[in-house]
Design an enzyme around this catalytic site. Structure first.
Site, PDB file in Angstrom:
ATOM      1  CB  SER A 550      26.243  -3.519  62.338  1.00 28.41           C
ATOM      2  OG  SER A 550      25.146  -2.999  62.896  1.00 28.41           O
ATOM      3  CG  ASP A 636      19.506  -7.972  61.576  1.00 33.97           C
ATOM      4  OD1 ASP A 636      19.281  -7.142  62.775  1.00 33.97           O
ATOM      5  OD2 ASP A 636      20.692  -7.629  61.218  1.00 33.97           O
ATOM      6  CG  HIS A 671      22.388  -7.234  64.356  1.00 38.43           C
ATOM      7  ND1 HIS A 671      22.183  -6.414  62.981  1.00 38.43           N
ATOM      8  CD2 HIS A 671      23.389  -6.759  64.925  1.00 38.43           C
ATOM      9  CE1 HIS A 671      23.198  -5.419  63.099  1.00 38.43           C
ATOM     10  NE2 HIS A 671      23.915  -5.683  64.075  1.00 38.43           N
TER      11      HIS A 671
END
Length: 697
Positions: A550, A636, A671
């Protein structure tokens, strides 16, 4: 098993140049077409993805499968090892609330949690309220947000996301019949807050851009279309959530971005009352409330309290003019969270990079801390489900010590060990060493680095190393126990965590000095950590595999551009690498709320120039990049699939090395990757197989 020289030709994304001019500067993006125009609808129905984009993602998946084909047996071995360290039929120690105690359990072979309760003082028989495995049957992806029992313990509110897009559907489970009521509430943030009578609840609704912009009140037995709009936040730069209290006395509406907050309250027993403002938002001022009976306890940085302080205010008049100090600001000691109980105030703080729990007797004002001895460790404060109690729960672990769960009596200071994490395949603590060392950054700052390795590992520069980093949003990465990491450590790896700026590991200033105009400190801190590990002969540059996900994936992209020669390989999971384009697109879910973290390049030329100076996608150049593994999720909403896809295309175009650049897109997840506990292990096994492959090159 070095990477083969005879891999198939990697996919080459067609170039379809799009130019953009801002602040007098023109940029060309050859791969902008990979961003689906219908991305909002696609998150809810992945089957409508543009066929050309799908074809490219599938070609990328085929290429990475070919590149990693010779690791299939290794991945199976790693998966078996990691699964063998998990107690399959595990159960949490239930927490008491009224006549029951609530917990979760897993069954042998099961992927999802089962939510149960027992009688508070009964025979320990478990009544399963929600069987996660049953709810996930037939679904490629299923993430359950938990179940929140109503105050009368007769029903529970639970949510699920079956696409990975983080749009949750809420349902109500009747505990007597074991069936769901007819109520279905869609497109929510994943949870809600019961009113005291258990006949209604508050929840947040996500808009078409995936922003929690509205709070609704749902009355059981009525359609969602009849739900009352309680509050709407019109500024797209703010997140919004709704919460409750242990006393069930107030509903809290929390509005915040990464540096500013505002709270509104509703008396829980009069849910139709208009929300009441506590204190107006002021840029840079954060505050959050917990209920303490006749007072609110307020954690805030108001008045220059950079590392936060705790105030109190009467519930009848909680405005800032009535705040009085309870726990003063102490520079260098960051207060992370707080909670209130009938007789005690509790808070978690971080000092010299390590967490500790502080407790204050509300009557006498006496403070004490719960002490620990190890050089580096992690704490989790579970608190309690009840307000009128002397007992709280916390967890403790270190990189060598499995998680230990304790109940703690705040009055007598008795510490009761409830459970020690079992490692069924065995774990001997004395075989391992954990250390905390400090790397010197270019500006002289000392960057903590937590280390784990076997005591028989040769520290002569020959050991491979997995170096993990994050460094954003003030998130600190704990030096906690990881059964998965043992699969690398037992193969001679040094497992390292670089606590770089951008987190709050050394206080709030550590965060401030890793954001906005100071963002590059995050990257140079990480490179300094690599330099230190090499200088001290823990490893060598070509033996280091860097890993981050991320915002930590942005870190991976930045260090790949800045110092590709100092890393043998890089693993970037759902990496936020197309920073400038994303911050220029205010329709994306997280863009306006992220401007305080990265800057607003739409309005500010200075922010534009700062972001473009480090944005990984914009700074790819003719460099000898090491092997890179990139992981992505199609649905995501946080780091959209096109960011890593575009980045890989540009890396392939410019890299001067023959090292493979692999993109693995999970076509059925978002995600967080796979939703099941063992499915997730398969993904970690894949990452570790890549790291081991790099180490053998």
């Amino acid at each position: 098993m070095p990477f083969s020289k005879f891999l198939p030709t990697p996919p080459l994304a067609p170039k379809k140049p799009v130019t953009d001019t801002r602040h007098g500067m023109t940029r060309t993006d050859d791969y902008a077409w990979l961003r689906a125009d219908n991305w909002q609808a696609m998150f809810k129905d992945p089957s409508i993805l543009d066929p050309e984009i799908r074809k490219h993602l599938e070609a990328e998946n085929a290429y990475q499968e070919a590149a990693m084909a010779d690791t299939e047996d290794l991945r199976k071995t790693l998966f078996t090892e990691m699964k063998g360290r998990i107690k399959e039929d595990d159960s949490s120690v239930p927490m008491k609330d009224g006549p029951y105690a609530y917990g979760t359990l897993y069954v042998t072979g099961g992927e999802q949690a089962h939510y149960f309760r027992t009688r508070r003082e009964g025979d320990g028989l478990k009544e399963v309220l929600l069987n996660g495995d049953r709810e996930a049957e037939g679904k490629d992806y299923c993430r359950i947000s938990g179940i929140d029992h109503a105050p009368r313990h007769d029903k529970g509110l639970w949510g699920y996301d079956d696409k990975g897009s983080e749009y949750f559907t809420l349902k109500i489970r009747d505990f007597t019949s074991g069936k769901d009521l007819d109520d279905v509430v869609e497109n929510t943030g994943g949870g809600g807050v019961w009113t005291p009578g258990g006949q209604s609840f508050f929840y947040s609704m996500l808009d078409e851009n995936h922003r929690p912009s509205k709070i609704y009140h749902h009355i059981l037995g009525t359609p969602q279309s009849a739900d009352r709009l309680v509050f709407e936040e019109e500024d797209p730069g703010f997140f919004m959530g709704v919460g409750g209290s242990l006393l069930d006395d107030y509903i809290f509406i929390d509005i915040h971005d990464h540096e500013t907050s505002e709270n509104w309250i509703i008396p829980a027993r009069t849910p139709d009352a208009e929300p009441k403002l506590v204190a107006e938002r002021e840029t840079g001022i954060e505050y959050e409330l917990v209920s303490g009976g006749n007072v609110f306890y307020i954690l805030t940085n108001d008045g220059g309290a950079k590392d936060f302080k705790i105030m109190q205010a009467p519930v009848e008049s909680p405005g800032k003019e009535n705040w009085t100090e309870v726990v003063p600001h102490r520079p260098g000691t960051l207060i992370l969270s707080h909670g209130a109980f009938a007789s005690h105030l509790v808070w978690m703080e971080r000092h010299e990079g390590l967490p500790r729990i502080q407790i204050r007797d509300r009557e006498t004002g006496e403070d004490h801390a719960i002490d620990f001895d190890e050089e580096a460790y992690s704490l989790g404060l579970g608190g309690a489900l009840e307000y009128d109690t002397d007992w709280i729960r916390f967890s403790y672990s270190s990189m060598t010590t499995p998680t230990q769960l304790y109940d703690y009596n705040m009055r007598t200071r008795e510490r009761v060990l409830l459970k020690t994490q079992e490692v069924p395949s065995g774990h001997t603590i004395s075989d391992y060493e954990t250390r905390r060392v400090f790397a010197t950054a270019p500006d002289g700052e000392k960057v903590p680095v937590s280390l784990l390795y076997r005591k028989n590992t040769r520290l002569d520069g020959s050991a491979p190393c997995l170096l993990y980093g994050y460094g954003a949003y003030g998130i600190s990465i704990p030096a906690s126990f990881s059964t998965n990491a043992l699969s690398l450590v037992d193969r001679g790896f040094v497992y390292a965590i670089a606590h770089v700026r951008g987190g709050k590991d050394k206080g709030f200033a550590w965060y401030e000095n890793g954001k906005m105009v100071h963002k590059t400190n995050t990257f140079t801190d990480f490179i300094a950590a690599a330099d230190h590990l090499v200088a001290e002969k823990f490893t060598a540059y070509d033996r280091i595999v860097a890993e981050g996900g991320s915002a930590g994936g942005m870190l991976m992209g930045a260090i790949a551009n800045m110092a590709p020669e100092k890393f043998g390989g890089i693993i970037a999971a759902v990496p936020f690498v197309d920073v400038l384009n994303t911050m220029l697109d205010d329709t994306l879910p997280l863009t306006p709320p992220e401007w305080p973290e990265w800057g607003n390049p739409i309005e500010s030329e200075a922010d534009y120039r700062n972001i473009v100076s480090y944005s990984p996608y914009d700074n790819v150049g003719a460099k000898a990049y090491p092997p890179i593994l990139v992981l992505s999720g199609l649905t995501d909403p946080r780091v959209t699939y096109w960011e890593p896809t575009k980045w890989v295309a540009r890396l392939r175009e410019h890299s001067t090395s023959t090292s493979p650049i692999l993109l693995k897109t999970n076509m059925g997840a978002g995600h967080g990757g796979a939703s099941g506990r063992f499915q997730r292990l398969e993904e970690i096994a894949y990452e570790y197989a890549f790291a081991l492959k790099v180490a053998e090159n």
